[in-house]
Design a protein around this motif. Structure first.
Motif, PDB file in Angstrom:
ATOM      1  N   GLY A  51       0.777  -1.170   0.011  1.00  0.00           N
ATOM      2  CA  GLY A  51       0.136   0.007  -0.028  1.00  0.00           C
ATOM      3  C   GLY A  51       0.732   1.380   0.046  1.00  0.00           C
ATOM      4  O   GLY A  51       0.421   2.455  -0.125  1.00  0.00           O
ATOM      5  N   VAL A  52       2.106   1.171   0.089  1.00  0.00           N
ATOM      6  CA  VAL A  52       2.885   2.418   0.019  1.00  0.00           C
ATOM      7  C   VAL A  52       3.393   2.529  -1.292  1.00  0.00           C
ATOM      8  O   VAL A  52       4.339   1.809  -1.739  1.00  0.00           O
ATOM      9  N   PHE A  53       3.013   3.666  -2.081  1.00  0.00           N
ATOM     10  CA  PHE A  53       2.930   3.831  -3.445  1.00  0.00           C
ATOM     11  C   PHE A  53       3.567   5.257  -3.439  1.00  0.00           C
ATOM     12  O   PHE A  53       3.206   6.172  -2.585  1.00  0.00           O
ATOM     13  N   ASP A  54       4.070   5.643  -4.521  1.00  0.00           N
ATOM     14  CA  ASP A  54       4.657   6.943  -4.951  1.00  0.00           C
ATOM     15  C   ASP A  54       5.049   6.937  -6.364  1.00  0.00           C
ATOM     16  O   ASP A  54       5.333   6.127  -6.991  1.00  0.00           O
ATOM     17  N   ILE A  63       5.376   1.006  -6.275  1.00  0.00           N
ATOM     18  CA  ILE A  63       5.602   0.464  -4.966  1.00  0.00           C
ATOM     19  C   ILE A  63       6.953   1.300  -4.494  1.00  0.00           C
ATOM     20  O   ILE A  63       7.691   1.119  -5.182  1.00  0.00           O
ATOM     21  N   VAL A  64       6.935   1.442  -3.313  1.00  0.00           N
ATOM     22  CA  VAL A  64       8.109   2.116  -2.711  1.00  0.00           C
ATOM     23  C   VAL A  64       9.067   1.141  -2.066  1.00  0.00           C
ATOM     24  O   VAL A  64       8.623   0.537  -1.218  1.00  0.00           O
ATOM     25  N   ASN A  65      10.539   1.270  -2.700  1.00  0.00           N
ATOM     26  CA  ASN A  65      11.376   0.451  -2.004  1.00  0.00           C
ATOM     27  C   ASN A  65      11.679   1.180  -0.613  1.00  0.00           C
ATOM     28  O   ASN A  65      12.479   2.383  -0.813  1.00  0.00           O
ATOM     29  N   CYS A  66      11.125   0.804   0.504  1.00  0.00           N
ATOM     30  CA  CYS A  66      11.481   1.818   1.606  1.00  0.00           C
ATOM     31  C   CYS A  66      12.648   1.638   2.279  1.00  0.00           C
ATOM     32  O   CYS A  66      13.680   0.901   1.882  1.00  0.00           O
ATOM     33  N   GLN A  67      13.240   2.550   3.514  1.00  0.00           N
ATOM     34  CA  GLN A  67      14.563   2.491   3.926  1.00  0.00           C
ATOM     35  C   GLN A  67      14.896   1.208   4.543  1.00  0.00           C
ATOM     36  O   GLN A  67      13.923   0.395   4.823  1.00  0.00           O
ATOM     37  N   GLY A 336       5.063  -3.035  -8.721  1.00  0.00           N
ATOM     38  CA  GLY A 336       4.142  -3.414  -7.487  1.00  0.00           C
ATOM     39  C   GLY A 336       2.632  -3.337  -8.034  1.00  0.00           C
ATOM     40  O   GLY A 336       2.025  -3.295  -6.798  1.00  0.00           O
ATOM     41  N   HIS A 337       2.537  -3.665  -9.100  1.00  0.00           N
ATOM     42  CA  HIS A 337       1.099  -3.279  -9.780  1.00  0.00           C
ATOM     43  C   HIS A 337       0.571  -4.619  -9.471  1.00  0.00           C
ATOM     44  O   HIS A 337       0.965  -5.555  -9.661  1.00  0.00           O
TER      45      HIS A 337
END
Length: 759
Positions: A51-54, A63-67, A336-337
């Motif tokens: 759910g974290v998209f940008d 989809i975001v590859n987060c820290q 991430g779709h």
């Protein structure tokens, strides 16, 4: 550990790191952490939160590859333990699928001549989805020295690190916090301002208490770290625990640092072993409802369990705002779709093993319905047009440009023309309801989608006055080799089914809840006038057929294309491109995946056996399998029409898609649709499970000679049903009384009593 529950890697090759990062990914539906080796800088690390998209500077929302909270460095004096610079004396990585734990053992000789052995285990909790942890056992084999443990949360992470043309950063570092001990890093996405906090803490104790002597904290640009110094003795074991906690502003409105810190403190107080045990208990319950047992074929047993493990890891029931992406939570592939893969390939697994998760996945579509309506409006249609590629809001996010098989820029038309996604979602709703009889869902959510997708199709149909029929022109079917085609049979047939099913369900709703029926009609702007129009049109929708009425034409004009058949196969058994004789691919009958065969599997009760056999044999010779979705469909249909030898071959291709990387791109993320296809091949194919037009479960199993016994479990309307097939009999047990058909004959299975039918 039982080898039939394990995926094992015994040799280290840094060129394989990305592939095994996908295979060894640990996920829990809320998040996925790629299976990176802490002691290697080679690969493509990934920390993905559902759910974290940008979008920011990317081509489309992704989809975001987060820290990265996984960074864990060991220094012997000042020498970094780096597997790629060391002499690897021993190496083993084992994914324990039964308990959801990744074990790794390394014995490394550093350049200094020092030998260090490191044993690790890691899990991403299924009990508390915000928690993850790792345990490191460090043994100085031939030295005593000063050692440093460096715990880092890395905020320099970017998306598309392997693709310089689209390198993108999706978040800014907002703040860092010293938890004394422990560290936390807060980031915020650029577009939707989603805040993400990762918090970690490392601890080490022996019989005398704390092992660490000196701690240092620092914020180094976009990274935060804590460094521990201690002294180690030769041959002694040192155990270090790393606790991790993740929260985002999607999860809570409270201040994230405070929430994460409290969770981390609670986690440490409860302890690593307690959380690991509770995590394993959840997996035990999951396996109890989904396990498939294959005696006599170890490759098939491990392969099918791998696919189920990773698919079950990719979703959970507690967030109806997210779904399973084409690469799940295992990589950045397809950005991430969410595609049609979810409803057609993955959803059945959850429908029949974990219905609560299936409902949550369908609720994602309901919660993005406004975006689908906006898509239809923007494209000049009515109702709801679900996007070919979906992210967080239901708007179309398919990229406009990509590259072809030769690396040339190519326009991507799927977001403009691949409309069948609407019917795929409608079918998923019906399949869920048929298996669960969840009336509350169909009344409050499912019917609205069925009606609004039917409303879309009604507006999309084009009347051909000359032929007195309705057509759907300029589309793309599942076979994406052929674009801008007219009257694709998969699209047309399922559009007709969608409209017909919507009319059936609205009659059902009228009886069940007339107030809801009236409310929906008012909300959607439809009436009996519309329903009459739908009925008139659907009966005139054109379905391309051959002259004999059995062989179905994939789309209008397909049989006029150049007929080039496949004659050669590579070492993985996959087709080798034949000589196109100067023709372009779309000018030939070669297909990416089989639209017609897929249609006959989705709506199997609408086609007779002879039609299935004729179409299977025709299209099998022309399918290039350039989608991981394809082999599973041929496996199931092959069993249906009696091509058992090829069915087993296609089954193995399907279950080994990622384990053997037979598509060549496992490093990009899990082939999630293929994991669902693997389950379908096993249960719908070899298990012979289907539901007939009277909604009676049918069982027509067949097993290869190499299989001594085959057992699978399904959930049918709240009852756990276990089916075992051996050389002589079919055994069925059920928690409730159910009526079934076995090899076409009617039987009643009494609750908790075994039905035995001779094969």
């Amino acid at each position: 550990m039982d080898k039939l529950w394990n995926v094992e890697l015994k040799e280290y090759n840094s060129n394989q790191n990305r592939k095994y990062e996908t295979i060894f990914t640990l996920a829990n539906g809320y998040r996925g952490i790629r299976g990176a080796i802490e002691f290697s800088k080679v690969g493509e690390r990934g920390n993905f939160i559902a759910g974290v998209f940008d979008k920011n500077t990317a081509q489309v929302t992704e989809i975001v590859n987060c820290q990265d909270p996984l960074v864990f460095n060991i220094y012997v004096d000042n020498e970094l333990v780096d597997i790629d610079k060391a002499n690897v004396l021993d190496f083993n990585r084992t994914l324990d699928m039964k308990n959801g734990i990744l074990y790794s053992n390394y014995k490394l000789e550093l350049k200094s001549g020092r030998i260090v052995e490191i044993k690790t285990e890691r899990f991403v909790s299924r009990k508390n989805v915000h928690r993850w942890a790792a345990k490191y056992t460090i043994i100085p084999v031939n030295f005593k020295a000063k050692m440093f443990i460096e715990n880092i949360i890395d905020g320099t992470v970017v998306n598309s690190a392997q693709d310089p043309a689209w390198l993108t950063k999706h978040f800014e570092v907002v703040d860092a916090l010293d938890l004394k001990p422990g560290i936390a890093l807060k980031t915020r996405t650029y577009d939707n301002k989603i805040e993400i906090v990762e918090a970690t803490k490392v601890l080490s104790k022996d019989e005398h208490g704390n092992v660490f002597k000196i701690r240092k904290y620092a914020k180094l640009g976009e990274r935060v770290r804590e460094l521990y110094e201690f002294f180690v003795e030769e041959g002694k074991e040192y155990v270090v625990y790393k606790y991790g906690v993740t929260y985002t502003s999607r999860d809570t409105k409270e201040e994230l640092f405070a929430v994460a810190h409290k969770e981390l403190v609670d986690f440490v107080n409860e302890g690593y072993e307690k959380e690991k045990e509770e995590h394993s208990i959840v997996w035990t319950k999951l396996w109890d409802g989904m396990d498939i047992k294959i005696k006599g074929d170890d490759t098939a047993q491990v392969g099918i369990r791998f696919n189920m493990f990773q698919l079950a890891s990719s979703a959970y029931a507690d967030d109806p705002r997210v779904s399973v992406a084409a690469k799940a939570l295992h990589g950045e592939g397809y950005k991430g779709h969410v595609f049609w893969d979810t409803e057609i390939f993955m959803l059945p697994f959850f429908v029949y093993t974990n219905p609560e998760v299936a409902k949550s996945l369908l609720m994602y579509r309901y919660n993005t319905l406004d975006g689908a309506r906006r898509n239809a409006q923007l494209n000049g249609f009515k109702g709801a047009q679900f996007p070919w590629e979906s992210a967080d809001d239901g708007m179309e996010v398919t990229p406009k440009w990509g590259v072809d098989y030769d690396g040339n820029p190519v326009r991507i038309w799927t977001g403009d023309e691949e409309y069948h996604i609407n019917s795929d979602i409608a079918f998923g709703i019906w399949e869920y309801f048929r298996a669960t009889k969840d009336e509350e869902f169909l009344i409050n959510y499912g019917t609205e989608i069925l009606l609004d997708t039917a409303k879309f199709w009604n507006s999309r149909l084009e009347y051909n006055e000359k032929e007195d029929r309705y057509e759907i022109n300029r589309v793309i079917g599942p076979d994406e080799f052929h674009e801008h085609v007219n009257n694709n049979v998969y699209t047309n047939y399922l559009a007709k089914w969608n409209m017909k099913k919507a009319l059936e369900v609205k009659e059902w709703l009228k009886e069940k809840d007339f107030t809801k029926y009236e409310t929906l009609c008012n909300q959607l702007g439809i009436s009996d006038v519309d329903f009459k129009e739908w009925e008139d049109k659907l009966n005139k929708i054109y379905i391309p057929m051959a002259k004999d009425g059995k062989l179905i034409e994939q789309f209008e004009g397909y049989f006029d294309l150049v007929d080039i058949q496949i004659t050669e196969y590579d070492e993985n058994g996959m087709p080798v491109w034949p000589d196109l004789k100067g023709y372009k691919l779309h000018e030939t009958q070669l297909i990416k995946q089989p639209d017609v065969v897929m249609l006959m599997l989705v709506l199997g009760e609408e086609f007779d056996l002879e039609s299935k056999k004729i179409n299977y044999e025709y299209y099998e010779k022309r399918t290039m399998h350039k989608s991981s979705l394809s082999p599973s469909m041929y496996s199931i249909m092959g069993l249906t029409v009696g091509d058992t030898q090829n069915s087993y071959k296609y089954f193995l291709k399907t279950i080994l898609t990622d384990l053997e990387d037979n598509q060549g791109n496992a490093g990009h993320g899990l082939h999630a649709a293929s994991t669902g296809g693997s389950w379908q091949s096993a249960v719908f194919g070899f298990g012979g499970f289907s539901v007939d037009e009277n909604e009676v479960p049918n069982f027509n199993p067949w097993i290869p000679d190499v299989w001594e016994e085959f057992t699978y479990t399904i959930n049918w309307r709240g009852s756990k049903v276990v089916v075992t097939v051996d050389k002589n009999d079919v055994n069925i047990t059920s928690e409730k009384d159910i009526d079934v058909k076995v090899y076409g004959k009617d039987y009643r299975v009494e609750a908790n009593k075994k039905l035995v039918v001779s094969r």
